[in-house]
Design an enzyme around this catalytic site. Sequence first.
Site, PDB file in Angstrom:
ATOM      1  N   LEU A 142      27.383 -22.378 -17.552  1.00 53.06           N
ATOM      2  CA  LEU A 142      27.940 -23.021 -16.528  1.00 53.06           C
ATOM      3  C   LEU A 142      28.864 -21.874 -15.584  1.00 53.06           C
ATOM      4  O   LEU A 142      29.790 -22.076 -15.004  1.00 53.06           O
ATOM      5  CB  LEU A 142      29.009 -23.963 -16.840  1.00 53.06           C
ATOM      6  N   GLY A 182      24.839 -21.745 -12.574  1.00 56.71           N
ATOM      7  CA  GLY A 182      24.739 -22.715 -13.567  1.00 56.71           C
ATOM      8  C   GLY A 182      25.183 -24.248 -13.174  1.00 56.71           C
ATOM      9  O   GLY A 182      24.754 -25.337 -13.372  1.00 56.71           O
ATOM     10  N   LYS A 220       9.954 -13.943  -7.491  1.00 58.21           N
ATOM     11  CA  LYS A 220      11.196 -14.195  -7.102  1.00 58.21           C
ATOM     12  C   LYS A 220      11.718 -12.656  -6.858  1.00 58.21           C
ATOM     13  O   LYS A 220      12.503 -12.298  -6.011  1.00 58.21           O
ATOM     14  CB  LYS A 220      12.099 -14.646  -8.281  1.00 58.21           C
ATOM     15  N   ASN A 267      13.227 -10.865  -3.673  1.00 57.37           N
ATOM     16  CA  ASN A 267      14.509 -10.165  -3.685  1.00 57.37           C
ATOM     17  C   ASN A 267      14.109  -8.586  -2.957  1.00 57.37           C
ATOM     18  O   ASN A 267      15.029  -8.156  -2.219  1.00 57.37           O
ATOM     19  CB  ASN A 267      15.034  -9.861  -4.786  1.00 57.37           C
ATOM     20  N   GLU A 307      14.307  -9.321   0.638  1.00 61.86           N
ATOM     21  CA  GLU A 307      15.589  -9.630   1.047  1.00 61.86           C
ATOM     22  C   GLU A 307      16.587  -8.333   1.324  1.00 61.86           C
ATOM     23  O   GLU A 307      17.080  -8.128   2.092  1.00 61.86           O
ATOM     24  CB  GLU A 307      16.198 -10.432  -0.119  1.00 61.86           C
ATOM     25  N   TYR A 308      16.270  -7.368   0.140  1.00 56.74           N
ATOM     26  CA  TYR A 308      16.916  -6.009   0.561  1.00 56.74           C
ATOM     27  C   TYR A 308      16.453  -5.404   1.811  1.00 56.74           C
ATOM     28  O   TYR A 308      17.313  -4.825   2.774  1.00 56.74           O
ATOM     29  CB  TYR A 308      16.497  -5.073  -0.820  1.00 56.74           C
ATOM     30  N   ARG A 360      -6.910  19.446  -3.539  1.00 52.95           N
ATOM     31  CA  ARG A 360      -7.316  19.138  -4.977  1.00 52.95           C
ATOM     32  C   ARG A 360      -8.643  19.823  -5.763  1.00 52.95           C
ATOM     33  O   ARG A 360      -8.430  20.191  -6.556  1.00 52.95           O
ATOM     34  CB  ARG A 360      -7.246  17.564  -5.228  1.00 52.95           C
TER      35      ARG A 360
HETATM   36  C1  6PG Z   1      18.734 -15.281  -4.107  1.00 51.73           C
HETATM   37  C2  6PG Z   1      19.587 -13.909  -4.305  1.00 51.73           C
HETATM   38  C3  6PG Z   1      20.270 -13.702  -5.414  1.00 51.73           C
HETATM   39  C4  6PG Z   1      21.203 -12.435  -5.414  1.00 51.73           C
HETATM   40  C5  6PG Z   1      20.279 -11.345  -6.152  1.00 51.73           C
HETATM   41  C6  6PG Z   1      20.469 -10.089  -5.286  1.00 51.73           C
HETATM   42  O1  6PG Z   1      17.559 -15.377  -4.134  1.00 51.73           O
HETATM   43  O2  6PG Z   1      19.583 -16.213  -4.368  1.00 51.73           O
HETATM   44  O3  6PG Z   1      18.540 -12.984  -4.200  1.00 51.73           O
HETATM   45  O4  6PG Z   1      19.355 -13.905  -6.536  1.00 51.73           O
HETATM   46  O5  6PG Z   1      21.343 -12.397  -4.212  1.00 51.73           O
HETATM   47  O6  6PG Z   1      21.107 -11.165  -7.462  1.00 51.73           O
HETATM   48  O7  6PG Z   1      21.605  -9.398  -5.645  1.00 51.73           O
HETATM   49  P1  6PG Z   1      21.741  -7.844  -5.357  1.00 51.73           P
HETATM   50  O8  6PG Z   1      21.867  -7.550  -4.161  1.00 51.73           O
HETATM   51  O9  6PG Z   1      23.003  -7.589  -6.204  1.00 51.73           O
HETATM   52  O10 6PG Z   1      20.601  -7.138  -6.256  1.00 51.73           O
END
Ligand code: 6PG
Length: 475
Positions: free
Chosen positions: A16, A20, A189, A193, A196-197, A451
């Site tokens: 939790l 969670g 996932k 991410n 996302e970065y 090469r």
């Molecule tokens: C999401 C995010 C979440 C979190 C990651 C990335 O999809 O909800 O990606 O999972 O932001 O943990 O975090 P970091 O930037 O610390 O790697």
Amino acid sequence: MQPTNPGRAEIGLIGLGTMGAALALNIAEKGFRIAVWNRTASVTGTFVAGAGALAGNILPTESLEDLVAAIAPPRAIILMVPAGAPVDQQIAALRPLLDPADMIIDAGNANFHDTERRAQEARAQGVPFLGIGVSGGEEGARHGPSIMGGGPPEAWARVARVLTAIAARHGDTPCATWMGPGGAGHFVKTVHNGIEYADMQMIAEVYGLMRDGLGLGAREIGGVFEAWNRGPLQSYLVEISAAVARAVDPVTGGAMLDVILDAAGQKGTGRWTAIEAQHLAAPVPVIEAAVMARNVSARRAERQAGEALFGRDFGRGAQEVQLTIADLEGALIAGKVLCYAQGFAMLDTASQTHGWGVPLPECAKVWRAGCIIRSAMLDRMAAALEEDPARNLILAPDFADLLRWHHGALRKVVAAGALHGHGLPALSAGLAWFDLMGRARGTANMIQGLRDFFGAHGFERLDGRPIPHGPWGAG
Ligand code: 6PG
């Protein structure tokens, strides 16, 4: 999943913490009875006390045995514990208490290699196991995350009713989809991410040009992001960029952004994407650049020493950058297309390598709402991938048009960054990849010649003649 005993819970959840607790409340709110357990009992008490009216659907338990007894068989128990060893420890403690038909669902940010191993162990024991990627942060978990499922399809089918009910919706379509067996869900996932970065890095790069190149203040920059969020860049990350740029520091009364230390941390999912991309020989330079940039950001003392040494004496100066806001918007649009094209191509390669059969259009669809990278563009990407999932996104007519229209802005922005000393690793990497992808005749013939010269590695000839080595010895 109909409870045989209406008093028992339809699903269980362990852990939790922030995510969670939010997920448990979401499940309870959608009308499912949920049994919960947390290692520290006081956390469970606080959670239920704060659940308000939803507490009626929540069965708090004090031991793993109680948790198992509180759920109607065949059971489904979601693990929301930190990724890595805690998941293995929890599975080891829980599995002996369960029936063979009972299912464990790891909903944390697992490394897909761990999920593959756990799936294999579960298969060997003949017990169901799912690894699901959950995106959307605390708010998403509470009110509708994007869920990327992985594991046996029949196991997914058993819990799909709950997972689709709690997921975000894009129109009428729930953002909860089965991505394939084993670690497929967690892999999707992970790439989410990585993207996302990259999205965040490109946003940071254009922010830097506005701040240091055009001399705009944080509030003005917030206004630019807000305007962009009404156009092709409409997305959660651009929306919150506006909010972050506009926020006021309660201590100084100045811009919040201006007092935040410029060193970004990471839990590592972006790094995993870059590592896996190397294993797969999948080119994702925008994501790799974003991971690199976070690592550089963390080395603040070295950056300070660098500035003291190389300083501002390369003729670079804020007012010299001749860029418009429209140039920056165009560069960000082009960079985004390039980054997603790389991410989807990587997913395709991984899916083929692991035999997962990840449905790429469904992947784009599941990211349209609930998750951190949700954006208007993903709807168009889903449509392009539906037309031809095997075609690189930059070759799809819609995105080829976007690139034809905006690559000029990307070139201008990257060139200005290079001339005036503004590091733009993600945008530059995207452009370099785009230019490689736009040249039928590349330069690797030189690499092949070298090469062969030093290692007799051989090469193929353009004219197909069977002469696999050069005349180096004789020359
Ligand atoms: C999401 C995010 C979440 C979190 C990651 C990335 O999809 O909800 O990606 O999972 O932001 O943990 O975090 P970091 O930037 O610390 O790697």
